[in-house]
Motif scaffolding. Structure first.
Motif, PDB file in Angstrom:
ATOM      1  N   LEU A 128      46.621  34.514  45.635  1.00 24.21           N
ATOM      2  CA  LEU A 128      46.570  35.777  46.356  1.00 24.21           C
ATOM      3  C   LEU A 128      46.954  36.898  45.400  1.00 24.21           C
ATOM      4  N   GLY A 129      46.237  38.004  45.443  1.00 22.55           N
ATOM      5  CA  GLY A 129      46.515  39.106  44.538  1.00 22.55           C
ATOM      6  C   GLY A 129      47.076  40.321  45.248  1.00 22.55           C
ATOM      7  N   PHE A 130      47.923  41.069  44.539  1.00 19.98           N
ATOM      8  CA  PHE A 130      48.500  42.294  45.095  1.00 19.98           C
ATOM      9  C   PHE A 130      48.526  43.381  44.039  1.00 19.98           C
ATOM     10  N   VAL A 131      48.142  44.588  44.454  1.00 19.61           N
ATOM     11  CA  VAL A 131      48.182  45.766  43.600  1.00 19.61           C
ATOM     12  C   VAL A 131      49.234  46.695  44.198  1.00 19.61           C
ATOM     13  N   ILE A 132      50.362  46.824  43.493  1.00 24.80           N
ATOM     14  CA  ILE A 132      51.547  47.513  44.023  1.00 24.80           C
ATOM     15  C   ILE A 132      52.006  48.559  43.009  1.00 24.80           C
ATOM     16  N   PRO A 133      52.490  49.715  43.463  1.00 23.47           N
ATOM     17  CA  PRO A 133      52.957  50.715  42.497  1.00 23.47           C
ATOM     18  C   PRO A 133      54.352  50.404  41.957  1.00 23.47           C
ATOM     19  N   PHE A 134      54.470  50.348  40.648  1.00 25.23           N
ATOM     20  CA  PHE A 134      55.777  50.220  40.003  1.00 25.23           C
ATOM     21  C   PHE A 134      56.071  51.421  39.103  1.00 25.23           C
ATOM     22  N   THR A 135      55.032  52.190  38.797  1.00 28.19           N
ATOM     23  CA  THR A 135      55.188  53.384  37.974  1.00 28.19           C
ATOM     24  C   THR A 135      54.437  54.538  38.634  1.00 28.19           C
ATOM     25  N   GLY A 136      54.707  55.755  38.176  1.00 29.02           N
ATOM     26  CA  GLY A 136      54.086  56.919  38.777  1.00 29.02           C
ATOM     27  C   GLY A 136      54.874  57.412  39.984  1.00 29.02           C
ATOM     28  N   ALA A 137      54.300  58.369  40.708  1.00 34.07           N
ATOM     29  CA  ALA A 137      55.005  59.035  41.799  1.00 34.07           C
ATOM     30  C   ALA A 137      55.413  58.096  42.916  1.00 34.07           C
ATOM     31  N   THR A 138      54.661  57.018  43.142  1.00 36.12           N
ATOM     32  CA  THR A 138      54.985  56.090  44.237  1.00 36.12           C
ATOM     33  C   THR A 138      55.690  54.831  43.739  1.00 36.12           C
ATOM     34  N   GLY A 139      56.055  54.817  42.451  1.00 35.44           N
ATOM     35  CA  GLY A 139      56.707  53.650  41.860  1.00 35.44           C
ATOM     36  C   GLY A 139      57.970  53.166  42.550  1.00 35.44           C
ATOM     37  N   PRO A 140      58.781  54.056  43.159  1.00 35.19           N
ATOM     38  CA  PRO A 140      60.007  53.574  43.795  1.00 35.19           C
ATOM     39  C   PRO A 140      59.797  52.537  44.896  1.00 35.19           C
ATOM     40  N   TYR A 141      58.598  52.517  45.494  1.00 31.11           N
ATOM     41  CA  TYR A 141      58.370  51.566  46.583  1.00 31.11           C
ATOM     42  C   TYR A 141      58.061  50.159  46.088  1.00 31.11           C
ATOM     43  N   GLY A 142      57.614  50.031  44.828  1.00 31.85           N
ATOM     44  CA  GLY A 142      57.119  48.766  44.339  1.00 31.85           C
ATOM     45  C   GLY A 142      58.086  47.598  44.364  1.00 31.85           C
ATOM     46  N   PRO A 143      59.318  47.754  43.858  1.00 32.38           N
ATOM     47  CA  PRO A 143      60.212  46.602  43.787  1.00 32.38           C
ATOM     48  C   PRO A 143      60.466  45.921  45.131  1.00 32.38           C
ATOM     49  N   ASP A 144      60.725  46.694  46.188  1.00 31.52           N
ATOM     50  CA  ASP A 144      60.962  46.072  47.493  1.00 31.52           C
ATOM     51  C   ASP A 144      59.685  45.466  48.064  1.00 31.52           C
ATOM     52  N   MET A 145      58.526  46.079  47.776  1.00 32.88           N
ATOM     53  CA  MET A 145      57.268  45.510  48.230  1.00 32.88           C
ATOM     54  C   MET A 145      57.032  44.151  47.574  1.00 32.88           C
ATOM     55  N   LYS A 146      57.293  44.066  46.273  1.00 36.49           N
ATOM     56  CA  LYS A 146      57.142  42.785  45.569  1.00 36.49           C
ATOM     57  C   LYS A 146      58.138  41.754  46.093  1.00 36.49           C
ATOM     58  N   LYS A 147      59.375  42.177  46.292  1.00 35.30           N
ATOM     59  CA  LYS A 147      60.395  41.252  46.786  1.00 35.30           C
ATOM     60  C   LYS A 147      60.001  40.675  48.135  1.00 35.30           C
ATOM     61  N   ALA A 148      59.422  41.505  49.000  1.00 32.61           N
ATOM     62  CA  ALA A 148      59.019  41.038  50.323  1.00 32.61           C
ATOM     63  C   ALA A 148      57.849  40.058  50.241  1.00 32.61           C
ATOM     64  N   ALA A 149      56.880  40.354  49.356  1.00 34.50           N
ATOM     65  CA  ALA A 149      55.751  39.433  49.190  1.00 34.50           C
ATOM     66  C   ALA A 149      56.220  38.093  48.635  1.00 34.50           C
ATOM     67  N   ASP A 150      57.117  38.142  47.661  1.00 41.09           N
ATOM     68  CA  ASP A 150      57.684  36.898  47.108  1.00 41.09           C
ATOM     69  C   ASP A 150      58.435  36.120  48.183  1.00 41.09           C
ATOM     70  N   LEU A 151      59.189  36.835  49.019  1.00 39.67           N
ATOM     71  CA  LEU A 151      59.968  36.199  50.076  1.00 39.67           C
ATOM     72  C   LEU A 151      59.061  35.478  51.069  1.00 39.67           C
ATOM     73  N   ALA A 152      58.000  36.146  51.510  1.00 40.03           N
ATOM     74  CA  ALA A 152      57.073  35.523  52.458  1.00 40.03           C
ATOM     75  C   ALA A 152      56.416  34.289  51.847  1.00 40.03           C
ATOM     76  N   THR A 153      56.020  34.400  50.585  1.00 40.83           N
ATOM     77  CA  THR A 153      55.370  33.272  49.912  1.00 40.83           C
ATOM     78  C   THR A 153      56.306  32.084  49.791  1.00 40.83           C
ATOM     79  N   LYS A 154      57.546  32.344  49.409  1.00 43.37           N
ATOM     80  CA  LYS A 154      58.525  31.260  49.287  1.00 43.37           C
ATOM     81  C   LYS A 154      58.795  30.607  50.636  1.00 43.37           C
ATOM     82  N   THR A 155      58.913  31.427  51.671  1.00 41.50           N
ATOM     83  CA  THR A 155      59.182  30.888  53.009  1.00 41.50           C
ATOM     84  C   THR A 155      58.053  29.967  53.458  1.00 41.50           C
ATOM     85  N   ILE A 156      56.812  30.400  53.229  1.00 46.12           N
ATOM     86  CA  ILE A 156      55.658  29.593  53.625  1.00 46.12           C
ATOM     87  C   ILE A 156      55.574  28.318  52.785  1.00 46.12           C
ATOM     88  N   ASN A 157      55.746  28.446  51.488  1.00 47.32           N
ATOM     89  CA  ASN A 157      55.657  27.270  50.612  1.00 47.32           C
ATOM     90  C   ASN A 157      56.781  26.275  50.884  1.00 47.32           C
TER      91      ASN A 157
END
Length: 407
Positions: free
Chosen positions: A37-66
């Motif tokens: 599964l692929g994800f395009v998330i902002p980590f840099t630029g004006a919207t970069g502050p949202y990226g880390p928590d978005m990635k953490k949540a995607a990782d969390l869901a994936t780990k829970t399912i696996n």
């Protein structure tokens, strides 16, 4: 485990895409093969502050399912994550890499509307699913082949929410200061219409281009006539500059801004002094703060009770909905499993807010209605999410204070 995030500058120049030549994992993969599964998330630029928590949540869901056994007879999900860079150009490069090199079965994330719109034809052309946390109406318009789903409120819904808030604040005469951006421009006319319904008047609409050297002239034009309030439709970088101009100019009009500018997961407050931020109201789509599902999500993210994750929950839900739809369809072929998204998300069906429990019920052939962390996850025929609400906050003493949740 998710692969490291790759910046587009790390890619080989001239990477091409042959969308119709992309092979499906379906039928070709051995039993138990990982599902990419692929994800395009902002980590840099004006919207970069949202990226880390978005990635953490995607990782969390994936780990829970696996950890719960995966899907389709034990196959595990594998994430490939790229930096959106708050850029349509970077989004296209990242999407090409995910589709052609990583052979992903869906491409999700997409905080920003320009990056989502730029990537859309590549993803739909490759017959893969696109899931976005972006608001521009055009994302779900046109022939999407039933492959595009929005985990967010449409920007046409943001304007009326702003009008409701201004009415509650006692404002009847308001100007608009807005960035030229497909996400933002779509808010203006619905805002004006809602203000008119509430006996309000929009005195002026001042548009500006992003990344200007100065916004002084535009701020003067919007605030100079001293309207009761100005609805400032901006992203983080320009909102920081605009707020400083408002403060320097000594303007007294109330300010209602987008949370994408005056919040950005706390980045705005780190970028301006408390006196510059004082009294600024802002709104943005909110998760169901009091729901059991959202409270479980906050705890699983390791955050204190009451933490407001405005976009991370959407990422968690994108992974969960993908897994549920694939399990329901017994397929990883996007044109097949996309048809199961509403079947596992919309009523009727037994409500399920635990992904492991929801997957087990689907395996047993039960009808479910998945309740997500970011929203109820109900979708209309266009792929737009229903039943979204907005969080109204005000900045006081260098901190955000919640005022209300607006439907």
């Amino acid at each position: 485990m998710a692969l490291p995030i790759l910046n587009r500058r790390h890619l080989v120049a001239g990477l091409g895409l042959a969308p119709f030549a992309i092979r499906s994992v379906e039928g070709a993969a051995a039993q138990g093969a990982e599902i990419p599964l692929g994800f395009v998330i902002p980590f840099t630029g004006a919207t970069g502050p949202y990226g880390p928590d978005m990635k953490k949540a995607a990782d969390l869901a994936t780990k829970t399912i696996n950890d719960a056994g995966g899907i389709l007879g034990g196959r595990k999900l594998k994430l490939f994550i790229e930096d959106e860079e708050t850029s349509a150009t970077a989004s296209v490069t990242a999407t090409r890499k995910l589709l052609e090199v990583d052979r992903v079965e869906m491409v999700g994330g997409f905080w920003g509307s320009p990056p989502a719109l730029a990537a859309k034809p590549l993803i739909v052309g490759a017959n893969k699913v696109q899931m976005v946390s972006a608001a521009a109406p055009a994302i779900t318009e046109g022939d999407t082949k039933n492959l595009v789903y929005r985990f967010q409120a449409k920007s046409t819904q943001w304007g009326p929410a702003g009008a409701k808030i201004l009415k509650d604040l006692g404002v009847k005469k308001v100007a608009v200061l807005a960035q030229q951006n497909p996400f933002i421009v779509a808010m203006v006319e619905p805002f004006k219409a809602e203000m008119a319904k509430r006996d309000g008047t929009v005195t002026d609409v001042v548009m500006y281009n992003p990344d200007q050297a100065s916004y002084r002239a535009e701020v003067q034009k919007a605030f100079g006539p001293e309207p009761e309030a100005v609805f400032v439709l901006a992203l983080l970088t320009d909102m920081v500059a605009i707020a400083k101009e408002i403060y320097r100019g000594g303007f007294r009009s109330k300010v209602l801004a987008l949370g994408t500018g005056a919040d950005a997961d706390g980045a705005f407050l780190k970028s301006v002094s408390p006196e510059v931020a004082e009294g600024i109201h802002h709104l943005q789509p909110a998760p169901p703060l009091n729901s059991i599902s959202y409270k479980k999500f906050v705890k699983s993210m390791g955050a204190p009770d009451g933490t407001v994750f405005l976009f991370a929950g959407n990422m968690y839900d994108q992974v969960c909905v993908t897994a549920l739809a694939m399990e329901h369809a017994k397929s990883t072929e996007a044109l097949v499993w996309a048809k199961s998204i509403r079947a596992v998300c919309n009523p009727p069906g037994d409500e399920a807010d635990d992904i492991a429990v929801a997957l087990e019920r689907v395996r047993l052939g039960h009808d479910i209605n998945y309740i997500g962390a970011g929203a109820t996850c109900d979708f209309n025929d266009q792929g737009d999410q229903l039943n979204r609400s907005f969080l109204h906050q005000v900045i006081e003493g260098g901190k955000n204070r919640i005022i209300d949740v607006v439907s």
